[in-house]
Design an enzyme around this catalytic site. Structure first.
Site, PDB file in Angstrom:
ATOM      1  N   GLU A 102      -0.292  -4.323  -1.605  1.00  0.00           N
ATOM      2  CA  GLU A 102       0.980  -4.198  -2.331  1.00  0.00           C
ATOM      3  C   GLU A 102       1.123  -5.283  -3.378  1.00  0.00           C
ATOM      4  O   GLU A 102       0.994  -6.472  -3.069  1.00  0.00           O
ATOM      5  CB  GLU A 102       2.159  -4.341  -1.354  1.00  0.00           C
ATOM      6  CG  GLU A 102       2.455  -3.096  -0.585  1.00  0.00           C
ATOM      7  CD  GLU A 102       3.736  -3.195   0.246  1.00  0.00           C
ATOM      8  OE1 GLU A 102       4.585  -4.063  -0.025  1.00  0.00           O
ATOM      9  OE2 GLU A 102       3.852  -2.396   1.185  1.00  0.00           O
ATOM     10  N   ASP A 117       1.444   0.364   6.833  1.00  0.00           N
ATOM     11  CA  ASP A 117       2.154  -0.588   7.689  1.00  0.00           C
ATOM     12  C   ASP A 117       3.571  -0.091   7.970  1.00  0.00           C
ATOM     13  O   ASP A 117       4.332  -0.752   8.686  1.00  0.00           O
ATOM     14  CB  ASP A 117       2.129  -2.009   7.100  1.00  0.00           C
ATOM     15  CG  ASP A 117       2.718  -2.088   5.706  1.00  0.00           C
ATOM     16  OD1 ASP A 117       3.171  -1.065   5.184  1.00  0.00           O
ATOM     17  OD2 ASP A 117       2.724  -3.206   5.131  1.00  0.00           O
ATOM     18  N   SER A 118       3.905   1.086   7.438  1.00  0.00           N
ATOM     19  CA  SER A 118       5.146   1.756   7.846  1.00  0.00           C
ATOM     20  C   SER A 118       5.116   2.025   9.345  1.00  0.00           C
ATOM     21  O   SER A 118       6.125   2.398   9.932  1.00  0.00           O
ATOM     22  CB  SER A 118       5.342   3.059   7.066  1.00  0.00           C
ATOM     23  OG  SER A 118       4.191   3.869   7.137  1.00  0.00           O
ATOM     24  N   GLU A 151       5.692   3.661  -5.855  1.00  0.00           N
ATOM     25  CA  GLU A 151       6.789   3.955  -4.914  1.00  0.00           C
ATOM     26  C   GLU A 151       8.147   3.698  -5.560  1.00  0.00           C
ATOM     27  O   GLU A 151       8.408   2.605  -6.093  1.00  0.00           O
ATOM     28  CB  GLU A 151       6.636   3.090  -3.654  1.00  0.00           C
ATOM     29  CG  GLU A 151       7.740   3.358  -2.635  1.00  0.00           C
ATOM     30  CD  GLU A 151       7.459   2.831  -1.237  1.00  0.00           C
ATOM     31  OE1 GLU A 151       6.388   2.240  -1.007  1.00  0.00           O
ATOM     32  OE2 GLU A 151       8.336   3.027  -0.370  1.00  0.00           O
ATOM     33  N   ASP A 176      -3.587  -0.264   5.241  1.00  0.00           N
ATOM     34  CA  ASP A 176      -2.774  -1.287   4.571  1.00  0.00           C
ATOM     35  C   ASP A 176      -3.167  -2.697   4.986  1.00  0.00           C
ATOM     36  O   ASP A 176      -3.397  -2.965   6.171  1.00  0.00           O
ATOM     37  CB  ASP A 176      -1.295  -1.093   4.950  1.00  0.00           C
ATOM     38  CG  ASP A 176      -0.506  -0.381   3.870  1.00  0.00           C
ATOM     39  OD1 ASP A 176      -0.938  -0.393   2.704  1.00  0.00           O
ATOM     40  OD2 ASP A 176       0.549   0.193   4.220  1.00  0.00           O
ATOM     41  N   LYS A 232      -5.365  -0.923   1.130  1.00  0.00           N
ATOM     42  CA  LYS A 232      -4.287  -0.884   0.132  1.00  0.00           C
ATOM     43  C   LYS A 232      -3.587  -2.241   0.119  1.00  0.00           C
ATOM     44  O   LYS A 232      -3.310  -2.806   1.177  1.00  0.00           O
ATOM     45  CB  LYS A 232      -3.283   0.232   0.434  1.00  0.00           C
ATOM     46  CG  LYS A 232      -2.111   0.260  -0.550  1.00  0.00           C
ATOM     47  CD  LYS A 232      -1.342   1.571  -0.507  1.00  0.00           C
ATOM     48  CE  LYS A 232      -0.420   1.750   0.666  1.00  0.00           C
ATOM     49  NZ  LYS A 232       0.664   0.756   0.780  1.00  0.00           N
TER      50      LYS A 232
HETATM   51  O1  KIV Z   1       3.127   1.999   4.629  1.00  0.00           O
HETATM   52  C1  KIV Z   1       3.236   3.108   4.090  1.00  0.00           C
HETATM   53  O2  KIV Z   1       3.424   4.141   4.741  1.00  0.00           O
HETATM   54  C2  KIV Z   1       3.142   3.178   2.639  1.00  0.00           C
HETATM   55  C3  KIV Z   1       3.524   4.456   1.979  1.00  0.00           C
HETATM   56  C4  KIV Z   1       4.991   4.634   1.977  1.00  0.00           C
HETATM   57  C5  KIV Z   1       2.966   4.563   0.615  1.00  0.00           C
HETATM   58  O3  KIV Z   1       2.791   2.214   2.015  1.00  0.00           O
END
Ligand code: KIV
Length: 253
Positions: free
Chosen positions: A114, A44-45, A180, A82, A112
């Site tokens: 968090e 989600d970056s 992280e 994510d 993924k």
């Molecule tokens: O969203 C993302 O790119 C991430 C990485 C920084 C691990 O969660």
């Protein structure tokens, strides 16, 4: 060895390091597909890297599904997507349905999540018991930036909480976890204590693998370079000069 299933990840614990890189679209995914990278993360970056927003918070499930499907078209590598901000908060059902959409509509191999709060662990238990592999994510959680109070190393003074969370994540069924911005010694302890691979970012060298944001590795942001970025190229400068060269090449004298 190709990482096709979570069992392959477990086999790499303590073995050759696992490399994971983010991808958000077809073009880059296709190029990454030809590299030796083990797996891609549709992070989600993308909120910051692709959309130019200040954080990951505004990213929606629809956007995650869309970008994941673009990446899927470009690579057959193991793809993790994510679960974005707001989904676990909404409800157990909303979270499970987001995970199913990422697998079903976008072709993700895993999702993924968090954090290791009870709602997160509940969802992880349910998904993993029902055929959806989950990667955990501990330490600095970009989706919790407001409570964590900015980008800072986690677990410096009280590593015990993070170690306990890592054990809970493994028990809940996660096949791997991102660590992280965790103090190197805490990341090392978590790596030792758990039998699933730890994938670090800004957390030292003792993790079982490393994950990086593609734009950081390629040097695509001329204005910002995070401390933990493993920049391998300066493609941003190349791109700027290529565009200027093109511009200049068509000027009629
Ligand atoms: O969203 C993302 O790119 C991430 C990485 C920084 C691990 O969660």
């Amino acid at each position: 060895m190709t990482l096709k299933y979570p069992s392959h990840w477990l086999e790499r614990k303590g073995g050759p390091k696992i490399s994971v890189i983010t991808a958000y679209d077809y073009t880059f995914a296709r190029l990454i597909d030809r590299s030796q990278i083990d797996a891609v993360l549709v992070g989600d970056s993308l909120g910051m890297m692709i959309q130019g927003k200040p954080s990951t918070l505004p990213v929606t499930v629809d956007e995650m599904v869309y970008h994941s499907s673009l990446v899927r078209r470009g690579t057959q590598k193991f793809m993790i997507s994510d679960i974005p901000f707001g989904v676990i908060h909404a409800s157990f059902e909303v979270a499970c349905s987001a995970a199913v959409r990422l697998m079903k509509e976008a072709g993700a191999d895993a999702v993924k999540i968090e954090g290791a709060s009870e709602p997160c662990l509940n969802v992880i238990r349910h998904l993993t018991a029902n055929g959806i592999p989950v990667m955990g994510h501990l330490g600095f959680l970009p989706q919790s930036i407001h409570t964590l109070g900015g980008y800072r190393i986690q677990g410096k003074s009280g590593p015990d909480a993070l170690v306990a969370q890592s054990v809970q994540l493994e028990k809940a069924g996660a096949f791997a976890m991102v660590l992280e911005l965790i103090a190197d010694s805490t990341a090392a302890e978590i790596t030792k204590k758990t039998s699933i691979p730890t994938i670090g970012i800004g957390s030292g060298n003792s993790t079982d693998g490393q994950v990086q944001v593609l734009h950081d590795v390629l040097g695509l942001d001329p204005d910002f370079r995070p401390k933990h970025a493993m920049r391998m190229r300066d493609i941003g400068s190349d791109l700027i000069s290529a565009c200027s060269e093109f511009h200049n090449s068509i000027q009629i004298k």
